[in-house]
Design an enzyme around this catalytic site. Structure first.
Site, PDB file in Angstrom:
ATOM      1  N   HIS A   1      36.271   0.459 -35.710  1.00  0.00           N
ATOM      2  CA  HIS A   1      37.749   0.350 -35.773  1.00  0.00           C
ATOM      3  C   HIS A   1      38.296   1.021 -37.028  1.00  0.00           C
ATOM      4  CE1 HIS A   1      37.147  -2.851 -32.745  1.00  0.00           C
ATOM      5  NE2 HIS A   1      36.144  -3.204 -33.529  1.00  0.00           N
TER       6      HIS A   1
ATOM      7  N   SER B   1      48.622  26.222 -48.719  1.00  0.00           N
ATOM      8  CA  SER B   1      49.969  25.985 -48.207  1.00  0.00           C
ATOM      9  C   SER B   1      50.904  26.977 -48.872  1.00  0.00           C
ATOM     10  CB  SER B   1      50.385  24.558 -48.541  1.00  0.00           C
ATOM     11  OG  SER B   1      51.790  24.459 -48.584  1.00  0.00           O
TER      12      SER B   1
ATOM     13  N   GLU C   1      40.672  21.361 -37.840  1.00  0.00           N
ATOM     14  CA  GLU C   1      41.911  20.979 -37.139  1.00  0.00           C
ATOM     15  C   GLU C   1      42.100  21.830 -35.885  1.00  0.00           C
ATOM     16  OE1 GLU C   1      45.356  19.707 -40.037  1.00  0.00           O
ATOM     17  OE2 GLU C   1      44.252  21.361 -40.897  1.00  0.00           O
TER      18      GLU C   1
ATOM     19  N   TYR D   1      36.899  31.792   1.547  1.00  0.00           N
ATOM     20  CA  TYR D   1      37.523  32.353   0.351  1.00  0.00           C
ATOM     21  C   TYR D   1      39.039  32.351   0.469  1.00  0.00           C
ATOM     22  CZ  TYR D   1      39.105  35.550  -3.230  1.00  0.00           C
ATOM     23  OH  TYR D   1      39.778  36.086  -4.305  1.00  0.00           O
TER      24      TYR D   1
ATOM     25  N   LYS E   1      39.230  32.860 -13.250  1.00  0.00           N
ATOM     26  CA  LYS E   1      38.617  33.655 -14.318  1.00  0.00           C
ATOM     27  C   LYS E   1      39.171  33.390 -15.700  1.00  0.00           C
ATOM     28  CE  LYS E   1      37.189  36.768 -10.924  1.00  0.00           C
ATOM     29  NZ  LYS E   1      37.899  35.907  -9.949  1.00  0.00           N
TER      30      LYS E   1
HETATM   31  N1  ARG Z   1      39.647  39.791  -7.439  1.00  0.00           N
HETATM   32  C1  ARG Z   1      39.240  38.906  -6.420  1.00  0.00           C
HETATM   33  C2  ARG Z   1      38.856  37.542  -7.019  1.00  0.00           C
HETATM   34  O1  ARG Z   1      38.730  37.465  -8.183  1.00  0.00           O
HETATM   35  C3  ARG Z   1      38.049  39.463  -5.713  1.00  0.00           C
HETATM   36  C4  ARG Z   1      37.866  38.944  -4.335  1.00  0.00           C
HETATM   37  C5  ARG Z   1      38.958  39.410  -3.488  1.00  0.00           C
HETATM   38  N2  ARG Z   1      38.742  39.127  -2.126  1.00  0.00           N
HETATM   39  C6  ARG Z   1      39.719  39.199  -1.231  1.00  0.00           C
HETATM   40  N3  ARG Z   1      39.414  38.916  -0.031  1.00  0.00           N
HETATM   41  N4  ARG Z   1      40.920  39.529  -1.561  1.00  0.00           N
HETATM   42  O2  ARG Z   1      38.733  36.549  -6.343  1.00  0.00           O
END
Ligand code: ARG
Length: 494
Positions: free
Chosen positions: A175, A302, A315, A342, A350
């Site tokens: 604590h 500072s 920090e 997909y 990404k």
């Molecule tokens: N740039 C796309 C990604 O990062 C690649 C895959 C694209 N595929 C598609 N069917 N448009 O996901």
């Protein structure tokens, strides 16, 4: 078997993928607006996958040739073209085109420009869907290996600092109230345990990252007689026995990003551990504690208060933890509700993933150096790690009646039930408080007033060192235990 071009380009004038509209097919009657191009393109961040993209393409081409799906001449042309592209990208000469949307189309278009029809044959039996999933996995696998090394270095820095501080005592808190004295080495080794688990988690994630999606094509597999295991072996996607590891369901392979989520979860936990350590460094550095200093190069001044030296690095690390945990939330929410297979949503995986890796790597590197110092090439010793003010730590440990439990344990050994001993010591602490002194500073006669069985040997028990030595159970803070921990870590970390 050898295919003629299966590229969608029907028009004779269309020999290469110069623009994104051309990348699809003759089906499209109007070009994309600039805003849509910018909105949908990922090349300016996914170009960092280029090495993985080329490695994946080369492994695919090698397999296509081995399976007689493309000819040896096409295979050789692809290899030659890719070598040139790699060189162009590495040297900065490569012309990345927003029009070509992403790293995959940019490299493929350049390949076709360089080697003609062979470049167009590369995409046989492949889709960007399995291609991107493969690239991200290959890239992440290598990054995990770098992170694993950095985690070892940070643990080594902490262990080396612990070695120097086995007998340095500071107050242990619960604590944030003074609780019991602990060895500073023991305290540092608590973080080694955390980072060791983080390293284990990374290795565990790596096992599930290192599996090959390629060969799943767009979503359903492909009509070509691919040898997916060969590709996996070429790319090092193998288990401990050297057996190929290949995603077993094409729909799952192209669509799930759970491996990226898992990685970011492991990274978040690691950052949380960094953040806890940061908080302690910040508190220990404050004038009110004065336990440690970190080297000036990790602090800033500072602009208005000339006396200040601010712990900016810890920090910021504490702050960046929020950023990484945010990426975890982003990725996990990105995946939620996506139907098979997909979806373009996945392109959004990404930036959070890349930023997580960058942030974690920089943080681990800087912490290893801030804690353990930098190697002096002449002396071969590490210099400039944290500086410990052992006296300030000990003085602080003496302040909060940190050995009160030891007095209670002493009375238990004399036959008192623990609860009674606890109560007796509370009275003794109250008396010491009213005299503004430590328990060890109360005269024997006063202590005996609380219990007649208290004898002269109590002062050893009330000393910080006596308290430390007494906690000799496995995992406890007694120097003997701390030494045992250190030996175990040294053997493990090398
Ligand atoms: N740039 C796309 C990604 O990062 C690649 C895959 C694209 N595929 C598609 N069917 N448009 O996901």
């Amino acid at each position: 078997m050898s295919t003629s071009s299966h590229s969608p380009s029907a028009s004779p004038s269309h020999n290469q993928l110069d623009t994104k509209a051309q990348a699809w097919s003759a089906l499209f009657s109007e070009p994309m607006s600039d805003l849509v191009k910018r909105y949908t393109s990922s090349v300016f961040f996914d170009k960092r996958l280029w090495q993985a993209d080329i490695a994946g393409s080369l492994a695919h081409a090698d397999m296509l040739a081995a399976q007689n799906i493309i000819g040896a001449d096409d295979h050789a042309a692809i290899q030659k073209g890719m070598a040139q592209i790699a060189q162009e990208i590495a040297s900065g000469a490569f012309d990345w085109k927003l029009d070509l949307e992403d790293v995959h189309l940019n490299i493929e278009a350049r390949l076709t420009q360089l080697v003609g029809d062979a470049g167009k044959r590369l995409h046989t039996g492949r889709s960007r869907n399995d291609q991107v999933a493969t690239d991200v996995r290959l890239w992440l696998r290598d990054e995990i290996d770098l992170i694993a090394n950095l985690l070892v270095e940070l643990q080594q820095a902490l262990v080396a600092t612990a070695v120097q501080n086995i007998d340095v005592i500071l107050p242990g808190f619960t604590h944030l109230q003074v609780a019991q004295p602990v060895s500073f080495g023991h305290h540092l080794l608590a973080y080694v345990e955390m980072f060791a688990r983080d390293a284990e988690r990374m290795q565990d994630v790596r096992r599930r990252v290192n599996v090959l999606p390629l060969g799943s094509a767009a979503l359903a597999g492909t009509t070509y007689p691919l040898d997916r295991e060969r590709v996996a072996r070429t790319l090092g996607m193998v288990d401990a026995n050297g057996d190929a590891r290949v995603c077993q369901n094409s729909l799952d392979a192209v669509s799930d990003r759970d491996f990226a989520i898992e990685f970011t979860a492991a990274a978040s936990l690691c950052m949380v551990h960094i953040s806890r350590l940061s908080e302690e460094l910040i508190v220990w550095m404050s004038q009110n504690f004065g336990f440690i200093q970190i080297a000036d190069r990790f602090t800033t001044g500072s602009s208005i208060m000339p006396q200040k030296k601010n712990p900016d690095v810890p920090e910021l690390a504490r702050g960046k933890t929020g950023r990484v945990v945010g990426h975890l939330m982003g990725l996990i929410t990105l995946m939620k509700g996506q139907p098979l297979a997909y979806n373009k949503d996945n392109q959004e995986d990404k930036e959070p993933l890349f930023d997580t890796v960058d942030t974690l790597k920089d943080t681990l590197r800087i912490f290893a150096e801030m804690v353990g110092g930098q190697l002096n090439p002449t002396t071969g010793a590490k210099e400039g790690g944290i500086t410990v003010n052992a006296q300030a730590m000990e003085d602080a440990a003496k302040k909060g009646y940190a050995t009160a439990t030891d007095l209670a344990d002493y009375l238990v050994k004399k036959g008192l039930p623990f609860r009674d001993a606890h109560e007796t010591v509370a009275h003794a602490v109250k008396a010491a408080q009213s005299h503004a002194c430590d328990l060890s500073e109360l005269p024997l006669a006063v202590l005996q007033g609380f219990h007649p069985d208290i004898e002269k040997d109590v002062y050893e028990v009330l000393s910080l060192r006596g308290s430390l030595n007494a906690r000799n159970t496995l995992g406890g803070t007694a120097p003997a235990q701390v030494r045992a921990q250190i030996a175990r870590h040294q053997a493990r970390l090398g």
